[in-house]
Design an enzyme around this catalytic site. Sequence first.
Site, PDB file in Angstrom:
ATOM      1  N   GLY A  77       0.786  -1.219   0.000  1.00 48.09           N
ATOM      2  CA  GLY A  77       0.000   0.000   0.000  1.00 48.09           C
ATOM      3  C   GLY A  77       0.820   1.272   0.000  1.00 48.09           C
ATOM      4  O   GLY A  77       2.037   1.255  -0.166  1.00 48.09           O
ATOM      5  N   VAL A  79       0.735   5.657   1.573  1.00 45.64           N
ATOM      6  CA  VAL A  79       0.920   6.354   2.842  1.00 45.64           C
ATOM      7  C   VAL A  79      -0.354   6.296   3.690  1.00 45.64           C
ATOM      8  O   VAL A  79      -1.469   6.338   3.172  1.00 45.64           O
ATOM      9  CB  VAL A  79       1.342   7.825   2.597  1.00 45.64           C
ATOM     10  CG1 VAL A  79       0.232   8.615   1.909  1.00 45.64           C
ATOM     11  CG2 VAL A  79       1.750   8.505   3.899  1.00 45.64           C
ATOM     12  N   HIS A  82      -0.876   7.010  11.552  1.00 44.74           N
ATOM     13  CA  HIS A  82      -1.179   6.341  12.817  1.00 44.74           C
ATOM     14  C   HIS A  82      -1.107   7.372  13.941  1.00 44.74           C
ATOM     15  O   HIS A  82      -0.245   8.257  13.926  1.00 44.74           O
ATOM     16  CB  HIS A  82      -0.173   5.225  13.116  1.00 44.74           C
ATOM     17  CG  HIS A  82      -0.142   4.142  12.095  1.00 44.74           C
ATOM     18  ND1 HIS A  82      -1.256   3.414  11.739  1.00 44.74           N
ATOM     19  CD2 HIS A  82       0.881   3.649  11.346  1.00 44.74           C
ATOM     20  CE1 HIS A  82      -0.926   2.526  10.821  1.00 44.74           C
ATOM     21  NE2 HIS A  82       0.360   2.655  10.558  1.00 44.74           N
ATOM     22  N   CYS A 173      -3.682   6.457   1.587  1.00 49.01           N
ATOM     23  CA  CYS A 173      -3.579   5.252   0.755  1.00 49.01           C
ATOM     24  C   CYS A 173      -3.486   5.604  -0.733  1.00 49.01           C
ATOM     25  O   CYS A 173      -3.827   4.792  -1.603  1.00 49.01           O
ATOM     26  CB  CYS A 173      -4.742   4.305   1.020  1.00 49.01           C
ATOM     27  SG  CYS A 173      -4.859   3.824   2.757  1.00 49.01           S
TER      28      CYS A 173
END
EC number: 2.3.1.181
Length: 213
Positions: A77, A79, A82, A173
Amino acid sequence: MKFQLQHKTIFLRQLGIQPYEPISDAMHLFTEQRDTNTPDEIWLVQHPKVFTQGQAGKAEHLLSLGDIPVIQSDRGGQVTYHGPGQQVMYVMIDIKRARIGVRQLVTAIEDTVIKTLAHFGVKAYARPDAPGVYVNEAKICSLGLRIRKGCSFHGLALNIAMDLEPFQRINPCGYAGMKMIQLSDLVPGITVEQVQPVLVEKFCQQLGFKLNS
């Protein structure tokens, strides 16, 4: 029979809030050192604010990072972000031993999240064109895996009760304008601690594991 039961057991590790890199290093070490008899594990963790760039990541998807660091990751995937209040669940599964394919594992993880959200009265769905889980066209859970030696690592990141603003600094993403959502937008007052046991239970049910914590 004993052999089969042993390998249907999965261990749960509650890691609290931990920096991304030491956990990533530990996950790699676990995967490198495991053999055909090593039990599978689930790791539950929250990370301090960090962007992680997956193997397919492109610099143009990093828009305005500010003071949040970017760490290169070998998961699949692009970026993602978090931060505290987001439940990350890393799944270290010997998929060769379990006789499941990568696509089956991805589907099982997505279904785990869908059923977890349903438990709290939220209708969610997966998309064939973009891995992850969505609610009302907004992304609530990101997913990225890596397979090495027939074993999975990395996993999912479920937005529960967090600051979503940093997602505006990237194309999540790799999708420009991707709207992000979190469970607390839909279930006010929900906490990570309330979601954790449901998430683990649904995952074990999906793949037929018995939990050993």
